[in-house]
Design a protein around this motif. Structure first.
Motif, PDB file in Angstrom:
ATOM      1  N   PRO A  77      -1.064  25.965   8.071  1.00  0.00           N
ATOM      2  CA  PRO A  77      -1.830  25.304   6.706  1.00  0.00           C
ATOM      3  C   PRO A  77      -1.152  25.765   5.629  1.00  0.00           C
ATOM      4  O   PRO A  77      -0.941  24.784   4.722  1.00  0.00           O
ATOM      5  CB  PRO A  77      -3.164  26.142   6.954  1.00  0.00           C
ATOM      6  CG  PRO A  77      -3.400  26.312   8.331  1.00  0.00           C
ATOM      7  CD  PRO A  77      -1.841  26.846   8.827  1.00  0.00           C
ATOM      8  N   TYR A 117      -6.923  20.912   1.944  1.00  0.00           N
ATOM      9  CA  TYR A 117      -6.441  20.607   2.886  1.00  0.00           C
ATOM     10  C   TYR A 117      -6.123  22.046   3.714  1.00  0.00           C
ATOM     11  O   TYR A 117      -6.839  22.200   4.799  1.00  0.00           O
ATOM     12  CB  TYR A 117      -5.058  20.017   3.305  1.00  0.00           C
ATOM     13  CG  TYR A 117      -4.339  20.251   4.502  1.00  0.00           C
ATOM     14  CD1 TYR A 117      -4.857  19.514   5.806  1.00  0.00           C
ATOM     15  CD2 TYR A 117      -3.409  21.129   4.913  1.00  0.00           C
ATOM     16  CE1 TYR A 117      -4.276  20.037   6.922  1.00  0.00           C
ATOM     17  CE2 TYR A 117      -2.833  21.439   5.893  1.00  0.00           C
ATOM     18  CZ  TYR A 117      -3.252  20.955   7.138  1.00  0.00           C
ATOM     19  OH  TYR A 117      -2.850  21.263   8.189  1.00  0.00           O
ATOM     20  N   ASP A 121      -8.371  23.610   6.522  1.00  0.00           N
ATOM     21  CA  ASP A 121      -7.829  24.184   7.971  1.00  0.00           C
ATOM     22  C   ASP A 121      -8.030  25.649   8.258  1.00  0.00           C
ATOM     23  O   ASP A 121      -8.049  25.928   9.314  1.00  0.00           O
ATOM     24  CB  ASP A 121      -6.236  23.846   7.838  1.00  0.00           C
ATOM     25  CG  ASP A 121      -5.555  23.681   9.169  1.00  0.00           C
ATOM     26  OD1 ASP A 121      -6.272  23.968  10.146  1.00  0.00           O
ATOM     27  OD2 ASP A 121      -4.271  23.389   9.144  1.00  0.00           O
ATOM     28  N   LYS A 153     -10.577  18.436   7.334  1.00  0.00           N
ATOM     29  CA  LYS A 153      -9.174  18.780   7.145  1.00  0.00           C
ATOM     30  C   LYS A 153      -8.158  17.584   7.125  1.00  0.00           C
ATOM     31  O   LYS A 153      -7.379  17.200   6.487  1.00  0.00           O
ATOM     32  CB  LYS A 153      -8.825  19.764   8.358  1.00  0.00           C
ATOM     33  CG  LYS A 153      -7.398  19.909   8.692  1.00  0.00           C
ATOM     34  CD  LYS A 153      -7.241  20.802   9.923  1.00  0.00           C
ATOM     35  CE  LYS A 153      -7.124  19.785  11.023  1.00  0.00           C
ATOM     36  NZ  LYS A 153      -6.669  20.759  12.373  1.00  0.00           N
TER      37      LYS A 153
END
Length: 177
Positions: A77, A117, A121, A153
């Protein structure tokens, strides 16, 4: 900055490729072709999660935890977020209005597109790891929450990639003018 962007992209792709190979070479065969929870773009139900967990068994669950949330997915990530931010900056930096903005804005805009994001994640990895450790004792609410994190995500990743693609298309248009 270009070199850093390329290094980030290469590391992100290598990490992702390794995780995908591991998913499809090891986990897919032992789970009767079911994808691991964090590869299901549209989420999953409690029953789907329980079925996947039953198929991989305790040994598969232990290996999953070691390779995914506690292994490669510990770094992915952050690598993907860095790549997103660097690509946004590199693409947007081709526009004079962006170039003339303050350094703070040039950091905040790419970070604002990458951070959702990254956060979802990491949060998803933690919740899925907890559910896998619980070995069938994770309730439907926890699995529904994990599933929603998976969907979020992928949604934020899609938004970021769409913005990067749109910026790139706009740079092509400005080059022709």
């Amino acid at each position: 900055m270009k070199r850093l962007t390329w290094v980030s992209l290469i590391l992100t792709v290598l990490c992702l490729a390794t995780m995908i190979v591991f998913e499809f070479v090891y986990f897919s065969p032992i789970s009767d072709g079911l994808n691991s929870p964090d590869y299901r773009l549209t989420g999953y139900t409690y029953e789907e999660f329980a079925t996947w967990l039953d198929y991989i068994g305790p040994n598969g669950a232990e290996l999953y935890l070691a390779w995914m949330p506690h292994g490669l997915d510990r770094f992915f990530p952050l690598l993907a977020g860095a790549s997103i931010a660097l690509l946004v900056h590199a693409t947007a930096n081709q526009f004079p209005r962006y170039k003339s903005r303050s350094s703070i804005l040039k950091i905040l805009l790419p970070a604002a597109l990458a951070l959702p994001y990254v956060i979802f994640d990491y949060f998803e990895n933690t919740v899925i790891a907890d559910a896998v450790v619980a070995q069938g004792n994770a309730g439907p609410n926890l699995i529904a929450f994990a599933s929603s994190l998976t969907v979020l995500k992928f949604a934020f990743l899609a938004i970021a990639l769409l913005i990067i693609f749109s910026l790139w298309l706009a740079t092509l248009k400005t080059k022709r003018v």
